[in-house]
Design a protein around this motif. Structure first.
Motif, PDB file in Angstrom:
ATOM      1  N   GLU A 192      43.649  32.316  49.656  1.00  0.00           N
ATOM      2  CA  GLU A 192      44.721  32.974  49.207  1.00  0.00           C
ATOM      3  C   GLU A 192      45.047  32.825  47.743  1.00  0.00           C
ATOM      4  N   LEU A 193      45.432  33.737  47.000  1.00  0.00           N
ATOM      5  CA  LEU A 193      45.658  33.516  45.738  1.00  0.00           C
ATOM      6  C   LEU A 193      47.132  32.846  45.573  1.00  0.00           C
ATOM      7  N   THR A 194      47.036  31.742  44.658  1.00  0.00           N
ATOM      8  CA  THR A 194      48.170  31.036  44.342  1.00  0.00           C
ATOM      9  C   THR A 194      49.550  31.728  43.933  1.00  0.00           C
ATOM     10  N   SER A 195      50.489  31.274  43.860  1.00  0.00           N
ATOM     11  CA  SER A 195      51.708  32.034  43.406  1.00  0.00           C
ATOM     12  C   SER A 195      51.516  32.141  42.033  1.00  0.00           C
ATOM     13  N   ALA A 196      51.107  31.289  41.250  1.00  0.00           N
ATOM     14  CA  ALA A 196      50.836  31.532  39.836  1.00  0.00           C
ATOM     15  C   ALA A 196      49.703  32.665  39.437  1.00  0.00           C
ATOM     16  N   GLN A 197      49.051  32.638  40.298  1.00  0.00           N
ATOM     17  CA  GLN A 197      47.807  33.896  40.140  1.00  0.00           C
ATOM     18  C   GLN A 197      48.542  35.042  40.325  1.00  0.00           C
ATOM     19  N   ILE A 198      49.098  35.247  41.417  1.00  0.00           N
ATOM     20  CA  ILE A 198      49.820  36.401  41.919  1.00  0.00           C
ATOM     21  C   ILE A 198      50.670  36.920  40.597  1.00  0.00           C
ATOM     22  N   ARG A 199      51.627  36.036  39.977  1.00  0.00           N
ATOM     23  CA  ARG A 199      52.500  36.243  39.344  1.00  0.00           C
ATOM     24  C   ARG A 199      51.861  36.897  37.905  1.00  0.00           C
ATOM     25  N   ALA A 200      50.739  36.167  37.524  1.00  0.00           N
ATOM     26  CA  ALA A 200      49.958  36.595  36.476  1.00  0.00           C
ATOM     27  C   ALA A 200      49.537  38.095  36.446  1.00  0.00           C
ATOM     28  N   LEU A 201      48.760  37.999  37.559  1.00  0.00           N
ATOM     29  CA  LEU A 201      48.129  39.542  37.988  1.00  0.00           C
ATOM     30  C   LEU A 201      49.378  40.587  37.946  1.00  0.00           C
ATOM     31  N   ALA A 202      50.616  40.116  38.448  1.00  0.00           N
ATOM     32  CA  ALA A 202      51.718  41.042  38.250  1.00  0.00           C
ATOM     33  C   ALA A 202      52.009  41.548  36.963  1.00  0.00           C
TER      34      ALA A 202
END
Ligand code: ADP
Ligand code: MG
Length: 686
Positions: A257-267
């Motif tokens: 699962e992506l970390t929420s920090a990774q999800i934020r950066a990708l967004a």
């Protein structure tokens, strides 16, 4: 008349042969050699008394001769022997093949001896120490001897002599900083600074000189970034990307699962690439925070929208690794995207095929090294350029990369922990996403700081880890033995290790002087676990990902900057297994111990950088450079943060008053900036 642009061969005694050796150091002109600043300075230590002497230390010892010097013979070799000391402690002094020494020393007189102290058959002993009278030594104690970065065939002596010869010419440089700025920050004159940085009169002048040159580095860097107006203007985004769930579908198929920090950066990235203006974004995330997958998803998104993307890595090893990772990911996701590799070590034919692929596939994902920005690499429809480990590249390279397309989106990734205020100065034009989280499941690396006596235990431990199917790195500061530096070297280390570890453990060696193909093949073998223990220099520091490796042993850890150690440690703890970092302190220095303790106690890059700074204080610049891999020769953004701020303020002030640098007072500055840019291009082969 010699000036800063004269070829180095104009210096007396420098022929074509020496000049070609200098080229390896990036030195072509008279100006270049003056900007080849010392890495550090040798200073003679304060002389110790005999009863303060400690074994295994290089020291100056003051003592009275208490034993008549005599010459003995062993197998026809004359050996001069004497001793210094008191009733409670003595040190034996020995010289081989120097019988005349006997006549230089008188019983009962006091001298200073400089050399390494050994314990030989339970007696403190110095072999071949240099002899000084008290007066001679007092004079030496004042001086700073420059120590330069070297290359094969170029000795410290040669560089020192050449620089001395050049400095005999008066005023090679024109002072270019407006006097207003010099006055405000009390900066000394430029030629004086250059002289003093090589051959300082004393500590104070060295500090003064360094401050000026550090200011210049930062000032020119920031001015260069801000000066050209067009760079301050945002470019219109001409690419049209779809609003769909393509990347979400890929993410759902990931084994983690992506970390929420990774999800934020990708967004952030996805939003930017669909916005009104072209993206200019920095992804800052500690080692192991998972930046590669973010880059991959951004590139896949681009390919899905029918455009090309390219990612540039600082080393062949890393580029190849990304290539393999990306291929595996595409296979796993069942998506067909052409993936093209382009690196310097590929054969002419392989390169030609890659160039053709660049023109053929409008949706290719391109992965490579500096080769990506060479003239021959021509893209079609390039919409996204990514630089991985940005701190290893210059701003100039980033620019050239971006020019490969027509206003492509720009993404840069960096693991260097820089506080936000500094990041805004250094990356003025970029938006920033911080990936401040590491994947959950991961166990934190267990650390220890030990001395060299711990080695047998460390080897046993490595053997056990290998028996459990894991792998280990051992880092040495040097490639091979060097006379002037006492530290472990990879070449001899691997030989020694061979006699210690069982024969069924395969050893490998990796260092910067190997050919790219050799490096690739060693790295590939390590990745496939055909090599279990890799003895390496810091070439493995950037980005390498071998999750099966669980031990990182660092010899002479005291010689590395904390940021660098943190990067090295980041090579382990990348898989599910518990990992370990063994830092061997090869010195007896208390400061080194305290600094290593910071690393021992924390695995957080930001925290380490700030703790290190607190410990050292801004005046302490003989310490190891924290951010040695940011492109500044002298300046250290942590330690010199206040100078960075001053330089930034000066640039803002200056450009506000004279945005085009047209003012007569700023004429020299404009010329200097021009040669700064030209030199920079030349140094980067652009
Ligand atoms: P860095 O940020 O230092 O470049 P990498 O991108 O090389 O780190 O990632 C390190 C390792 O962590 C890789 O093996 C990668 O597959 C893995 N990884 C990345 N993101 C996650 C995650 N969210 N959960 C688990 N593992 C991850
Ligand atoms: Mg990385």
């Amino acid at each position: 008349m010699m000036d800063r642009n004269s070829p180095i061969t104009q210096v007396k005694g420098i022929g074509a042969k020496t000049a070609s050796l200098f080229e390896k150091l990036g030195v072509y002109t008279v100006g270049d050699i003056l900007l080849h600043y010392p890495k550090t300075y040798l200073q003679f230590p304060k002389a110790k008394y005999v009863d303060e002497a400690v074994e295994e230390e290089t020291a100056a010892v003051i003592g009275r001769i208490i034993k008549s010097p005599c010459v003995m013979r062993a197998r026809n070799m004359p050996i001069t022997v004497t001793a210094i000391g008191t009733l409670t402690q003595t040190i034996e002094l020995i010289w081989f093949r120097m019988p005349y020494i006997k006549n230089q020393l008188n019983l009962g007189e006091t001298y200073i001896f400089y050399g390494k102290i050994f314990n030989k058959k339970n007696k403190l002993t110095m072999e071949q120490p240099t002899i000084y009278t008290k007066e001679q030594y007092a004079a030496m104690e004042q001086s700073f001897l420059p120590v330069y970065g070297l290359t094969g065939g170029v000795s410290n002596n040669l560089i020192t002599k050449t620089i001395r010869a050049v400095l005999r010419e008066e005023h090679l440089f024109t002072e270019y900083l407006p006097s207003k700025i010099r006055d405000r920050y009390q900066l000394c004159e430029y030629n004086y600074a250059v002289k003093q940085i090589h051959f300082p009169d004393d500590m104070d002048t060295l500090i003064t000189a360094r401050k000026r040159l550090v200011f210049d580095e930062f000032f020119l860097f920031i001015l260069d970034m801000q000066y050209q107006k067009e760079k301050r203007v945002k470019e219109i985004n001409e690419f049209r990307f779809l609003e769909d769930h393509f990347t979400d579908e890929l993410i759902a198929k990931l084994p983690f699962e992506l970390t929420s920090a990774q999800i934020r950066a990708l967004a952030d990235i996805k939003r930017d690439m669909r916005g009104a203006y072209v993206m200019q974004r920095l992804i800052q995330g500690d080692v192991g925070s998972g930046k590669t997958i973010i880059a991959f998803l951004a590139m896949a998104d681009t390919a899905h929208n029918g455009c090309q993307s390219a990612i540039m890595a600082p080393t062949e090893v890393l580029a190849r690794q990304h290539y393999e990772t990306f291929r595996a990911l595409c296979e796993q996701f069942g998506i067909k995207i052409p993936i093209v590799l382009l690196t310097g070590s590929m054969t002419a034919k392989q390169k030609r095929m890659s160039y053709e692929a660049l023109l053929l596939y409008q949706n290719a994902m391109v992965i490579g090294t500096h080769a990506l920005i060479q003239e021959k690499a021509v893209y079609d429809n390039l919409a996204l350029v990514i630089t991985d480990e940005q701190h290893r590249f210059g701003v100039r390279q980033r620019e050239v990369f971006a020019k490969k397309g027509s206003n492509p989106h720009i993404l840069v990734m960096s693991a260097t922990p820089i506080p936000r205020t500094l990041a805004i100065i250094l990356y003025g034009d970029l938006d920033i996403s911080v990936v401040d989280e590491v994947p959950k499941k991961r166990l934190p690396v267990k650390n220890c700081v030990v001395d060299t006596r711990f080695r047998p235990k460390a080897y046993e431990f490595i053997e056990k880890e290998v028996k459990d199917g894991h792998q280990a790195y051992i880092i040495c500061p040097l490639v091979e033995e060097t006379e002037s530096i006492e530290a472990e070297n990879a070449t001899d280390y691997v030989k020694k290790l061979r006699t210690i570890l069982p024969g069924d453990i395969a050893l490998g060696i990796l260092h910067g002087q190997m050919k790219p193909e050799q490096k690739n093949s060693v790295m590939e073998s390590f990745l496939k676990n055909e090599i279990q223990v890799l003895v390496a220099t810091t070439v493995v520091e950037v980005g390498v990902n071998v999750p099966n490796a669980t031990v990182m042993m660092i010899e002479n850890a005291e010689r590395f900057g904390l940021a660098q150690l943190h990067q090295l440690r980041g090579r382990v703890g990348r898989g599910d297994a518990q990992s370990y970092c063994i830092m061997v302190n090869g010195s007896h220095s208390l400061t080194a111990e305290r600094r290593l303790a910071i690393l021992n106690e924390s695995n957080d890059g930001f925290k380490i950088a700030s703790e290190d700074l607190k410990l050292r204080g801004p005046g302490d610049f003989f310490g190891i450079r924290q951010s040695g891999d940011l492109q500044f020769a002298l300046g250290d953004i942590y330690q010199d943060a206040y100078v960075l701020q001053q330089a930034s303020d000066s640039v803002n002030c200056l450009l506000e008053e004279d945005p085009e640098l047209e003012n007569e007072n700023n004429k020299n500055l404009r010329l200097h900036l021009h040669s700064y840019v030209t030199d920079d291009r030349r140094q980067m082969n652009l």
